[in-house]
Design a protein around this motif. Structure first.
Motif, PDB file in Angstrom:
ATOM      1  N   THR A  14       0.813  -1.214   0.000  1.00 56.72           N
ATOM      2  CA  THR A  14       0.000   0.000   0.000  1.00 56.72           C
ATOM      3  C   THR A  14       0.851   1.271   0.000  1.00 56.72           C
ATOM      4  O   THR A  14       2.039   1.248   0.313  1.00 56.72           O
ATOM      5  CB  THR A  14      -0.943   0.023   1.220  1.00 56.72           C
ATOM      6  N   ASP A  15       0.190   2.374  -0.321  1.00 58.14           N
ATOM      7  CA  ASP A  15       0.847   3.677  -0.286  1.00 58.14           C
ATOM      8  C   ASP A  15       0.458   4.395   1.009  1.00 58.14           C
ATOM      9  O   ASP A  15      -0.183   3.810   1.886  1.00 58.14           O
ATOM     10  CB  ASP A  15       0.497   4.494  -1.533  1.00 58.14           C
ATOM     11  N   LEU A  16       0.818   5.639   1.109  1.00 49.98           N
ATOM     12  CA  LEU A  16       0.556   6.410   2.319  1.00 49.98           C
ATOM     13  C   LEU A  16      -0.927   6.508   2.649  1.00 49.98           C
ATOM     14  O   LEU A  16      -1.308   6.602   3.812  1.00 49.98           O
ATOM     15  CB  LEU A  16       1.155   7.821   2.159  1.00 49.98           C
ATOM     16  N   ALA A  17      -1.779   6.423   1.623  1.00 50.51           N
ATOM     17  CA  ALA A  17      -3.227   6.504   1.831  1.00 50.51           C
ATOM     18  C   ALA A  17      -3.827   5.159   2.251  1.00 50.51           C
ATOM     19  O   ALA A  17      -5.019   5.072   2.511  1.00 50.51           O
ATOM     20  CB  ALA A  17      -3.909   7.002   0.560  1.00 50.51           C
ATOM     21  N   GLY A  18      -2.997   4.109   2.276  1.00 45.38           N
ATOM     22  CA  GLY A  18      -3.493   2.791   2.675  1.00 45.38           C
ATOM     23  C   GLY A  18      -4.142   2.010   1.545  1.00 45.38           C
ATOM     24  O   GLY A  18      -4.804   1.009   1.789  1.00 45.38           O
ATOM     25  N   VAL A  20      -3.685   0.095  -2.368  1.00 46.54           N
ATOM     26  CA  VAL A  20      -2.651  -0.624  -3.109  1.00 46.54           C
ATOM     27  C   VAL A  20      -1.999   0.328  -4.109  1.00 46.54           C
ATOM     28  O   VAL A  20      -2.682   0.974  -4.911  1.00 46.54           O
ATOM     29  CB  VAL A  20      -3.230  -1.862  -3.818  1.00 46.54           C
ATOM     30  N   TYR A  21      -0.688   0.407  -4.039  1.00 44.00           N
ATOM     31  CA  TYR A  21       0.100   1.210  -4.963  1.00 44.00           C
ATOM     32  C   TYR A  21      -0.078   0.635  -6.363  1.00 44.00           C
ATOM     33  O   TYR A  21      -0.026  -0.577  -6.558  1.00 44.00           O
ATOM     34  CB  TYR A  21       1.566   1.172  -4.523  1.00 44.00           C
ATOM     35  N   TYR A  22      -0.278   1.489  -7.345  1.00 46.68           N
ATOM     36  CA  TYR A  22      -0.692   1.066  -8.686  1.00 46.68           C
ATOM     37  C   TYR A  22       0.216   0.006  -9.295  1.00 46.68           C
ATOM     38  O   TYR A  22      -0.251  -0.929  -9.945  1.00 46.68           O
ATOM     39  CB  TYR A  22      -0.820   2.276  -9.622  1.00 46.68           C
ATOM     40  N   ALA A  23       1.527   0.106  -9.126  1.00 47.20           N
ATOM     41  CA  ALA A  23       2.454  -0.845  -9.740  1.00 47.20           C
ATOM     42  C   ALA A  23       2.330  -2.242  -9.138  1.00 47.20           C
ATOM     43  O   ALA A  23       2.688  -3.237  -9.784  1.00 47.20           O
ATOM     44  CB  ALA A  23       3.891  -0.348  -9.611  1.00 47.20           C
ATOM     45  N   ASN A  24       1.804  -2.346  -7.932  1.00 49.01           N
ATOM     46  CA  ASN A  24       1.700  -3.661  -7.292  1.00 49.01           C
ATOM     47  C   ASN A  24       0.646  -4.549  -7.938  1.00 49.01           C
ATOM     48  O   ASN A  24       0.719  -5.774  -7.839  1.00 49.01           O
ATOM     49  CB  ASN A  24       1.466  -3.507  -5.794  1.00 49.01           C
ATOM     50  N   LEU A  65      -9.868   0.437 -11.697  1.00 50.29           N
ATOM     51  CA  LEU A  65     -11.288   0.751 -11.571  1.00 50.29           C
ATOM     52  C   LEU A  65     -11.695   1.192 -10.168  1.00 50.29           C
ATOM     53  O   LEU A  65     -12.489   2.111 -10.015  1.00 50.29           O
ATOM     54  CB  LEU A  65     -12.112  -0.461 -12.009  1.00 50.29           C
ATOM     55  N   MET A  66     -11.174   0.482  -9.154  1.00 55.16           N
ATOM     56  CA  MET A  66     -11.486   0.800  -7.756  1.00 55.16           C
ATOM     57  C   MET A  66     -10.278   0.420  -6.913  1.00 55.16           C
ATOM     58  O   MET A  66      -9.565  -0.519  -7.246  1.00 55.16           O
ATOM     59  CB  MET A  66     -12.706   0.008  -7.278  1.00 55.16           C
ATOM     60  N   PRO A  67     -10.051   1.111  -5.800  1.00 55.72           N
ATOM     61  CA  PRO A  67      -8.871   0.788  -4.991  1.00 55.72           C
ATOM     62  C   PRO A  67      -9.051  -0.460  -4.127  1.00 55.72           C
ATOM     63  O   PRO A  67     -10.133  -0.728  -3.616  1.00 55.72           O
ATOM     64  CB  PRO A  67      -8.707   2.023  -4.106  1.00 55.72           C
ATOM     65  N   ALA A  68      -7.967  -1.204  -4.004  1.00 55.99           N
ATOM     66  CA  ALA A  68      -7.883  -2.259  -2.994  1.00 55.99           C
ATOM     67  C   ALA A  68      -7.139  -1.646  -1.806  1.00 55.99           C
ATOM     68  O   ALA A  68      -6.361  -0.705  -1.971  1.00 55.99           O
ATOM     69  CB  ALA A  68      -7.128  -3.465  -3.534  1.00 55.99           C
ATOM     70  N   ARG A  69      -7.378  -2.198  -0.634  1.00 59.92           N
ATOM     71  CA  ARG A  69      -6.808  -1.620   0.588  1.00 59.92           C
ATOM     72  C   ARG A  69      -6.089  -2.688   1.408  1.00 59.92           C
ATOM     73  O   ARG A  69      -6.270  -3.883   1.202  1.00 59.92           O
ATOM     74  CB  ARG A  69      -7.915  -0.984   1.423  1.00 59.92           C
TER      75      ARG A  69
END
Length: 129
Positions: A14-18, A20-24, A65-69
């Motif tokens: 994840t990134d700072l926002a919690g 999943v970072y796009y490249a992952n 499409l939508m974020p994973a967390r």
């Protein structure tokens, strides 16, 4: 032909926002492809040794499409779209509880160790059809 691969989101994904970072997402679908190929009985190391053929990603067309967390349980769904000559086109979706979060069309090519295209061996074409 359809393959499902489970992925659990770790803090490191994840990134700072919690989220999943796009490249992952590319790492998730890579792991799924590796397990899909293994599950088909294709030994990539033996293919390289015996026939001098390796697979490489030539193109990825991705939609976020939508974020994973963090801590989400995901699945990567892999489907063969097309098999031709030296090319395999796959559709890969990352799902959470059946909802699509990420979708990619991935083009793989078979290459000789020199980097030149190599026709897919007949036994692999049969497995993929």
């Amino acid at each position: 032909m359809n393959h499902r691969f489970p992925v659990h989101v770790y803090y490191e994904d994840t990134d700072l926002a919690g989220i999943v970072y796009y490249a992952n997402y590319l790492k998730f679908i890579e792991r799924a492809r590796t397990e899909w190929v293994r599950g088909l009985g294709i030994d990539q190391s033996r293919l390289k040794e015996a026939e001098g053929i390796v697979f490489a990603v030539r193109r990825v067309e991705a939609d976020y499409l939508m974020p994973a967390r963090f801590d989400d349980a995901l699945e990567v769904d892999t489907t063969v779209e097309q098999v031709k000559g030296a090319r395999i086109v796959l559709k890969q979706d990352v799902l959470r509880d059946g909802e699509r979060l990420f979708s990619a069309i991935v083009t793989l090519v078979a290459l000789q160790e020199s980097g030149q295209p190599a026709r897919l061996p007949a036994n692999i074409r049969l497995i993929l059809h």
